[in-house]
Each structure stands twice: as C-alpha cells, then as structure tokens.
Design an enzyme around this catalytic site. Structure first.
Site, PDB file in Angstrom:
ATOM      1  N   ASP A 110     -14.570  56.348  70.582  1.00 55.97           N
ATOM      2  CA  ASP A 110     -14.552  54.922  70.910  1.00 55.97           C
ATOM      3  C   ASP A 110     -13.140  54.340  70.966  1.00 55.97           C
ATOM      4  OD1 ASP A 110     -13.926  55.131  68.250  1.00 55.97           O
ATOM      5  OD2 ASP A 110     -15.406  53.665  67.558  1.00 55.97           O
ATOM      6  N   CYS A 117     -10.667  57.528  67.650  1.00 55.21           N
ATOM      7  CA  CYS A 117     -10.961  58.882  67.179  1.00 55.21           C
ATOM      8  C   CYS A 117      -9.863  59.465  66.298  1.00 55.21           C
ATOM      9  CB  CYS A 117     -11.266  59.804  68.353  1.00 55.21           C
ATOM     10  SG  CYS A 117      -9.902  60.064  69.501  1.00 55.21           S
ATOM     11  N   HIS A 153      -9.130  63.557  72.876  1.00 51.54           N
ATOM     12  CA  HIS A 153      -9.954  63.291  71.703  1.00 51.54           C
ATOM     13  C   HIS A 153      -9.457  64.091  70.493  1.00 51.54           C
ATOM     14  CE1 HIS A 153     -13.584  61.789  69.788  1.00 51.54           C
ATOM     15  NE2 HIS A 153     -13.863  63.002  69.352  1.00 51.54           N
TER      16      HIS A 153
END
Length: 235
Positions: free
Chosen positions: A103, A106, A212
């Site tokens: 979101d 991370c 990520h």
C-alpha cells in the site's frame, strides 16, 4: 507453438540451463556471505550452512550501500522476472518471506515486522525514521536532489514509498544492520549498516527491486502461525 509453428525443445533446455546457472550463482554468493559474516554474530552463517562451497565471482555481491531516492521503476515484465529470481534466492537460502501489504508503506511495514514482529506498527516506524532525517539532515541531504525539507515532509505521509535514504536512516535510528536479499541480477545482497555506531541487531528484508519489500526469517524462526504447515498423509 506460435503462429502455427512448432518449436523444438532447445528453447526450454536453454531456459532450464539459465535457471540452473542462476542457482549456482546464488550458491557462490552464499559462500562469500557466510564467510564474511559468520565471524560477526553467526546469524548469516547459520542461514547459509546448508550450501556447499563453490567458486566465487566477486561482482555477484555488494557489501556497500549508497543511499538514493527512487527515480526509475521497472516495467511489469521486468518486475515479474525479477520476482521469480527473488523467490529462487529465498528458497536457496532456506528463508521464509512474511508478505506485507503493498500500500506504499511496505518498507516501513517490513521493518516493523522485523522490529516488533508485526507490520502494524509501520506508522511509528515511519515517524521514527522521518525524525531521524529531520534531526540529522547533514547525514542525508546530499543524497536527495530536492529541498531536504520537502523530501522529509513528503516521506512523512502515509503511502509514500520508502527508498534507499530511508533505509539508511532506519539503520542509523534503530542501530541495525539491514540485510536485503534482492532481485537484482548482479547484486544479490545489499547490507546497510549504521554510520556512527556498531549494529546491535540484524533486520532481514526481501527487496523486489524498486517494487516491494517483505520481511524475512529463517524457517525455524518464522512466527508459528506463519510457518508452512506439514502435510500428513493417510495410507
């Protein structure tokens, strides 16, 4: 088959050989990391004890970290290939990846999971890192190509992606050696260490290059509820 043409098994054999070479490359890296860090606190050595010694290529690992902001994001196809490489390395090293929400928080969620064993303290972790930036601007402003005040105000917002500068600030703030297992082709491992103190802990993150972060554990150290369940067979 493509456009009605059937291709030979040469392509799949080539892909298989390439995948096998990637595994062997990662084993090479693992040996170097084991030798370098086992003498410090044994943690990395324990993670890598299952890997057999092989020759080493010096350019396959990187023990230095240069803080920088994110200027380029990979394409979708590159991202997918990178993640497959990352998963392969996680398996080679016998680690378990605790996935956190993608979101925009991370990096802070993954750090929170490592520090507090829960990703839900990410707001506190972000606040601590931003305070570290604000209170020690001389350590970081040279790495930021914009007004530093604008940078740390932007980074204080929930959902703003963390970068390599915030990782350095996290290492400094929490007196932590941050170990990144990455998806980069030629840089499997990146270490971020505190600039002015000895590290008091290790934090392990997976880094899907510029996309990520997740939290990493040895399989035996993963939170019980997250450990892979053993299969029981009835005969």
């Amino acid at each position: 088959m493509r456009n009605g043409t059937t291709y030979s098994d040469g392509a799949s054999s080539s892909t298989s050989l390439s995948s096998q070479q990637d595994v062997e490359d990662d084993r090479m890296i693992a040996v170097v990391l084991s030798e370098e860090y086992a003498k410090l606190d044994g943690a990395v050595g324990r993670r890598l004890t299952n890997l057999a010694p092989v020759a080493v290529r010096s350019y396959d690992y990187n023990l230095q970290h240069v803080p920088r902001i994110i200027l380029h994001f990979p394409s979708t196809s590159d991202s997918n290939l990178d993640y497959q490489r990352l998963l392969q390395r996680i398996n080679v090293y016998g680690l378990y990846e605790v996935k956190v929400s993608g979101d925009g928080n991370c990096q802070f969620r993954a750090l929170s999971d490592q520090i507090y064993r829960s990703p839900e303290h990410h707001k506190h972790v972000r606040k601590e890192i931003v305070n570290q930036l604000k209170d020690n601007h001389a350590l970081y402003e040279a790495y930021v190509p914009m007004s530093f005040k604008r940078y740390y105000k932007k980074m204080a917002k929930s959902g703003e992606w963390g970068d390599h500068v915030t990782l350095q600030a996290a290492a400094d703030k929490f007196a932590a050696k941050i170990c990144l297992l990455t998806s980069f082709r030629d840089t499997c491992f990146i270490e971020i260490v505190p600039q002015h103190q000895a590290p008091a802990r290790e934090l392990w993150l997976s880094f899907w290059s510029e996309v990520h972060y997740n939290s990493l554990y040895e399989l035996q150290d993963a939170p019980p509820q997250l450990k892979p369940k053993k299969k029981h067979w009835l005969f």
